[in-house]
Design an enzyme around this catalytic site. Sequence first.
Site, PDB file in Angstrom:
ATOM      1  CD  GLU A 418      -2.042  -2.297   1.325  1.00  0.00           C
ATOM      2  OE1 GLU A 418      -0.760  -2.644   1.740  1.00  0.00           O
ATOM      3  OE2 GLU A 418      -2.771  -3.150   1.358  1.00  0.00           O
ATOM      4  CG  HIS A 485     -11.262  -6.952   7.421  1.00  0.00           C
ATOM      5  ND1 HIS A 485     -10.423  -7.704   8.079  1.00  0.00           N
ATOM      6  CD2 HIS A 485     -10.805  -7.388   5.978  1.00  0.00           C
ATOM      7  CE1 HIS A 485      -9.549  -8.386   7.488  1.00  0.00           C
ATOM      8  NE2 HIS A 485      -9.500  -8.211   6.116  1.00  0.00           N
TER       9      HIS A 485
END
Length: 682
Positions: A418, A485
């Site tokens: 990322e 999440h």
Amino acid sequence: MGLPQTPAILAGRALRPAEDNDHLPDALWRTFAWMHLARATDNRILELFRQGLIKGTVTGGQGNEGLVVPLALLADKEIDVISFSHRGLGGHMVWSDHLCAQLNQYLANAESPTLGREGNIHHGDPKNRSLPMISHLGAMVSNVLGATDSQRRLGRPAVGFAFFGDGSSSTGDIHESLNLASLLSLPVLFVIENNRYAYSTPLEEQFAPGTELWRRAAGYQIEATSIDCADTATTLQTLSQAIERVRTTGRPYLIEAHTLRLRGHAAYDTGDYLRPGESDSFWARDPLAKLRTRLVADKGEPAVAALEQELNAFLEECVKVSLAVPRPSPVGMENDVFAPTEAPLPWLPSLGSTPDAAAETLNFAQAINRALRKILTERPEAVLLGQDIGTYGGAFKVTDGLLKDFGRARVFNTPLAESACTGYAIGLALNGHRPIEEFQFADFSTEAATQIGLNAATYHFRSGAKVPLVLRFPCGGGLTMGSFHSQELESTFLSLPGIKALYPSTPQDAFNALLAAVEDPNPVIVFEHKALYRRLKQPVRWDPAYREVWTPRLVRSGTHATVISYGDMVHVTNEALEYLETEYEKSFDLFDLRALSPLRLEAIEASLARTHRLIVVHEGRRTHGFGAELVARLTEASFFQLEAPPLRLGALDLPVPFAPELENAYRPTRDALIDRIAAWLG
Ligand SMILES: Cc1ncc(C[n+]2csc(CCOP(=O)(O)OP(=O)(O)O)c2C)c(N)n1
Ligand SMILES: [Mg+2]
């Protein structure tokens, strides 16, 4: 005061390898001039620092000129991309601008390239593709990847140059960037400035015995070599061959350059950690002294001394001019956090690739897919990247079918990296592309926190460059996905200046938000609550007023209180208010905030002036939550109008728990909101 006339020897800043190999003496003479000036300037800067005229810290490039000056001279400064390290003053001097600009930067005066907003060597020249460094070592390398790729996509045979130290080579960003450059076949020359130390830490405390940094490249399928920069003729030759190789193969290449840090880490460094005699051994390898000896042998001492004298006199004139520049003014600083809004892009009045103005009934995910399709169709500079967004269509199928229709050059999967992928996207954006990066889950954006929050967010303020970058964050809970999440990260990122943020709650707003975000010249996070992707369908149409998504939308109106929410909570809150209206006969203004940054609260303030009561509902945690900012601002603006203490409703101050029973207790539900608001109504 005008700028001092630059000596003729510095007029041409290009060494072309092919022609100059036959003219090595001339190439060495010119290289020496720049190296001498760089050394003299670094030494002069140290003096000014010691006199208190330069603030912060000074990390000199003394000893590193033998690497950065030849490379900067050999690069094609019309098309190439570069990011120098904190030992790269000589390179900055060659790349662009007048010596006074470099001195102004160190003096942090009104004419400094960063307007005094960044210190010492944190400048660059983004319009000439010299990307300014940030302190976070390793972070600039992926920016070079992106800007170089952008150049290639625009048909320019550019090479990117990314410098970093032996210490920096241990950062994750370097490894992510090496892999990404190899995977995407990017023509980038990675240059390790191995000066044997990271601050006070020697190589043997950084790497396992026997480590040769250049050999790591093989693991990434990258060609590599090492050079000793003590001899400038060899350095020129090795670098020019490497540059040619990268330019023609289009593949990355890595050079481990054995270079020097003659004056320790920074101005205050006493070097008392060096081994006995080590400093002397460094000075004995000094490339500048060695080159001087060679030139004295070729041209005679008087010629070399005369050149040095001319350059020293020029430096002194420049110091005098730069010292006379006024101090920077704080006026207008706040206006420069964001690049100014630009005219809307000339969108076709249609939903997607078909020229059809009619509405289509779409869910939230489909609306985003339509917007992305429209953007890719109408904006050739747009590029989509993210994990599994290609054939698979993304974890939530939002990019379904886009790879098939637009091809791998524009819609592509990224590795699990990322930070480097975001840095790469920043580089693309800096050079005029409009990257849209999908994070698989918003939670993983913390891996890119430096790139988003410190690099992209501050770019305009510190350099004046625009970063039109869209970051798509599938966020939020309620789906039993647990703590890693389900995050709502708006208050984390928006406490840092320089990021815009939209958080749509309906398919139409989601469509509009993507268009508004992609045409903005700043980094924009689009929060997409995962529970909304397939919850409701709505007719979505081309909306010429799509930019209104930057302002709050009135969802329902009433008189008892002004309620603000955003994202999934708009729907939950609306249901709760519906119930309260029926059962308690109290009506409410409900605003869907839509834009979290910048905040536009005018309509909400007007509503408060009527209702005199404020409720804020969001899904993120209460403590340091976004509601704290909303309540504080609105209370400051409307304190004397309020008839009750504001009510701030958010999640519990816990990591997001997994089991549905626990998660339902954690985040606001319709019933919990009814209870809390009813109690507050009294
Ligand atoms: C990611 C990160 N961690 C820590 C620091 C603090 N720091 C500044 S310079 C430096 C040493 C860097 O060593 P190296 O990469 O070898 O470059 P050199 O200074 O030797 O040229 C450190 C630890 C930083 N700037 N960035
Ligand atoms: Mg080092």
